[in-house]
Write a protein that holds these residues in place. Structure first.
Motif, short mmCIF file in Angstrom:
data_model
loop_
_atom_site.label_atom_id
_atom_site.label_comp_id
_atom_site.label_asym_id
_atom_site.label_seq_id
_atom_site.Cartn_x
_atom_site.Cartn_y
_atom_site.Cartn_z
N GLU A 161 -13.35 2.48 2.34
CA GLU A 161 -12.27 1.49 2.20
C GLU A 161 -11.73 1.07 3.56
N ALA A 162 -11.61 2.04 4.48
CA ALA A 162 -11.08 1.72 5.81
C ALA A 162 -12.02 0.77 6.56
N VAL A 163 -13.33 1.01 6.45
CA VAL A 163 -14.30 0.17 7.16
C VAL A 163 -14.42 -1.20 6.50
N ASP A 164 -14.52 -1.22 5.16
CA ASP A 164 -14.72 -2.49 4.45
C ASP A 164 -13.53 -3.43 4.58
N ASN A 165 -12.32 -2.87 4.59
CA ASN A 165 -11.12 -3.71 4.58
C ASN A 165 -10.32 -3.67 5.87
N GLY A 166 -10.79 -2.90 6.85
CA GLY A 166 -10.08 -2.83 8.12
C GLY A 166 -8.67 -2.27 7.98
N LEU A 167 -8.52 -1.21 7.21
CA LEU A 167 -7.19 -0.66 6.93
C LEU A 167 -6.69 0.19 8.08
N GLY A 168 -5.37 0.15 8.28
CA GLY A 168 -4.73 1.02 9.25
C GLY A 168 -4.27 2.32 8.61
N ALA A 169 -3.52 3.11 9.37
CA ALA A 169 -3.08 4.42 8.87
C ALA A 169 -2.14 4.30 7.68
N ILE A 229 -3.79 -5.83 -1.53
CA ILE A 229 -3.03 -7.08 -1.58
C ILE A 229 -1.75 -6.97 -0.77
N GLU A 230 -1.03 -5.86 -0.94
CA GLU A 230 0.22 -5.68 -0.22
C GLU A 230 0.00 -5.56 1.28
N SER A 231 -1.18 -5.11 1.67
CA SER A 231 -1.50 -4.93 3.09
C SER A 231 -2.35 -6.06 3.63
N PHE A 232 -2.42 -7.17 2.89
CA PHE A 232 -3.33 -8.25 3.27
C PHE A 232 -3.04 -8.77 4.67
N GLU A 233 -1.78 -9.03 4.96
CA GLU A 233 -1.44 -9.57 6.28
C GLU A 233 -1.87 -8.62 7.40
N GLU A 234 -1.60 -7.33 7.19
CA GLU A 234 -1.98 -6.35 8.21
C GLU A 234 -3.49 -6.31 8.39
N ILE A 235 -4.23 -6.37 7.28
CA ILE A 235 -5.69 -6.34 7.34
C ILE A 235 -6.23 -7.59 8.04
N ALA A 236 -5.72 -8.75 7.59
CA ALA A 236 -6.22 -10.02 8.14
C ALA A 236 -5.92 -10.14 9.63
N TYR A 237 -4.67 -9.88 10.02
CA TYR A 237 -4.31 -10.01 11.43
C TYR A 237 -5.03 -8.96 12.29
N GLY A 238 -5.26 -7.78 11.73
CA GLY A 238 -5.98 -6.75 12.48
C GLY A 238 -7.40 -7.17 12.79
N GLN A 239 -8.10 -7.74 11.78
CA GLN A 239 -9.47 -8.19 12.01
C GLN A 239 -9.52 -9.41 12.92
N LEU A 240 -8.53 -10.30 12.80
CA LEU A 240 -8.51 -11.48 13.65
C LEU A 240 -8.26 -11.11 15.11
N ARG A 241 -7.45 -10.08 15.35
CA ARG A 241 -7.19 -9.65 16.73
C ARG A 241 -8.42 -9.01 17.36
N THR A 242 -9.16 -8.23 16.56
CA THR A 242 -10.29 -7.49 17.11
C THR A 242 -11.60 -8.26 17.04
N ARG A 243 -11.83 -8.96 15.92
CA ARG A 243 -13.13 -9.62 15.70
C ARG A 243 -13.05 -11.14 15.80
N LYS A 244 -11.82 -11.68 15.88
CA LYS A 244 -11.61 -13.14 15.93
C LYS A 244 -12.09 -13.82 14.64
N MET A 245 -12.29 -13.05 13.59
CA MET A 245 -12.79 -13.63 12.35
C MET A 245 -12.33 -12.77 11.18
N PHE A 246 -12.03 -13.44 10.06
CA PHE A 246 -11.67 -12.73 8.84
C PHE A 246 -12.07 -13.58 7.65
N GLY A 247 -12.58 -12.94 6.60
CA GLY A 247 -12.85 -13.69 5.39
C GLY A 247 -14.10 -13.24 4.66
N ASN A 248 -14.58 -14.12 3.78
CA ASN A 248 -15.73 -13.85 2.94
C ASN A 248 -16.47 -15.16 2.71
N GLU A 249 -17.33 -15.20 1.72
CA GLU A 249 -18.13 -16.40 1.48
C GLU A 249 -17.29 -17.59 1.05
#
Length: 394
Positions: free
Chosen positions: A35-43, A131-151
């Motif tokens: 779950e942490a890898v697939d969704n980029g979850l923090g602590a 869902i509740e952590s969506f913003e944290e997940i999205a912004y975390g991936q955008l900061r590190t990978r410059k990309m977030f999303g799916n098909e």
């Protein structure tokens, strides 16, 4: 008799609890990592996921732990000639076997409840945390990978400053199935859990679709379905595999009403077309969508019919594993339990699980009745009874 019963039960309970605890921890850590890898979850989100992932881990650990405990206990008992000693006293070996069978029978009921808890409360809880952590997940991936999303929904940025996305490019699938692209100088994302939407504020945006573009200077706000942004994992309505057993009966009634409504709608449309002479409305191209909706609704009803049988069959696989593991370990007469364990587990892995998956798939498609899901369990039971008879007879 009572001494032997207490002896076997104590041995089984001790080894089962130790084995189940070890296997649960191992699987639990694997699920957390996935779950942490697939969704980029923090602590923070990971900690909130822990109670929801525990039933999912135990769902897999309980049957395996019970089989391993059975081979450990009966392998040691047989290698110490305790079964031979019981036979020499004129006592049937079933005295040593029935306590474990009864224990497995009780554990099977617990496994059914655990399966139901894992696929309903556990799965829905994981979705809610994501869902509740969506913003944290999205912004975390955008900061590190410059990309977030799916098909269906993707965001690329040049950089992120605080909550502001610099140079965002949003690619999404519109309702008609076409792919649209929005570019902007900057943007901000906010999740509205109440409406199930992702609200994006865009600054100096430019949108394009099929060769045309439109400029939107200044600040505008565009909302996207949160389910689309999550790749379909944020649906508020649970699917058949995520519906609790207590709610399946109501869900089946609702699904039946939806199928009836679709049939009535198709009948009314056919009558209207014939009455008005609009025969082009009866062409295959015009009816493909309606037929697809009806086919999908019927398959959803099949899934709801299959789910109770699948969960009960999964739970009572524990009893089938013990029916095989106990006599197999006694017949091998080795204190080294790994050989007995894999001698039981490999046939189960190669026969039982493919049979279970195949029957579930066929039943969901309507090719087999829902009760066919139990076929693999009956095969396990028949094999176990055959082994039991050989142990008792010889």
């Amino acid at each position: 008799m009572r001494i032997l019963t207490r002896y076997i039960l104590l041995e089984m309970l001790t080894v089962f609890l130790i084995t189940m605890g070890s296997m649960t921890v191992f699987i639990f850590l694997g699920l957390i990592g996935k779950e942490a890898v697939d969704n980029g979850l923090g602590a923070g989100p990971i900690l909130r996921l822990l109670p929801y992932l525990l039933p999912q881990a135990m769902q897999f650990s309980v049957p395996g732990a019970l089989l391993l405990a059975t081979t450990v206990v009966y392998g040691r008992v047989a290698s110490s000639n305790e079964i031979v000693a019981v036979k020499s006293l004129g006592i049937t070996p079933m005295v040593m076997l029935w306590p474990t069978l009864l224990f497995a029978f009780i554990v099977s009921f617990g496994a059914v409840a655990l399966n139901d808890l894992a696929v309903s409360w556990g799965t829905n809880g994981v979705k809610r945390v994501i869902i509740e952590s969506f913003e944290e997940i999205a912004y975390g991936q955008l900061r590190t990978r410059k990309m977030f999303g799916n098909e269906k929904f993707k965001v690329n940025v040049k950089t992120v400053v605080g909550k502001r996305l610099i140079g965002p490019v949003i690619t999404f699938e519109s309702g008609s199935g076409n792919v649209s692209i929005i570019r902007a100088d900057a943007a901000e994302m906010n999740v509205n859990i109440a409406t199930g939407a992702l609200d994006v504020k865009l600054y100096n945006a430019e949108g394009g679709l099929k060769g045309w573009t439109i400029n939107l200077p200044g600040e505008i706000e565009r909302s996207f379905p949160l389910e689309q942004a999550l790749g379909g994992s944020g649906s508020s309505k649970p699917g058949p595999s995520e519906t609790p057993l207590r709610d399946i009966k109501i869900a089946k009634v609702d699904q039946g009403k939806q199928i009836d409504w679709l049939k009535h709608e198709m009948a009314a449309a056919t009558s209207m077309a014939l009455m008005l002479g609009r025969f082009d409305e009866l062409s295959q191209s015009q009816w493909s969508t309606r037929e697809g909706n009806l086919k999908w609704s019927r398959r959803e009803l099949n899934k709801l019919n299959v789910e109770p049988y699948r969960r009960w069959a999964n739970g009572f696989s524990c009893l089938g594993f013990v029916l095989i593991g106990a006599p197999m370990a006694v017949r091998r007469r080795h204190g080294e339990f790994w050989g007995s364990f894999f001698a039981c587990f490999l046939p189960i892995l190669l026969v039982y699980y493919p049979m279970l998956v195949g029957c579930v798939t066929q039943a969901k498609d309507g090719a087999m009745p829902p009760q066919a899901v139990w076929l693999g369990n009956f095969v396990l039971a028949a094999w176990g009874v055959w082994l039991m008879r050989r142990v008792i007879r010889f």
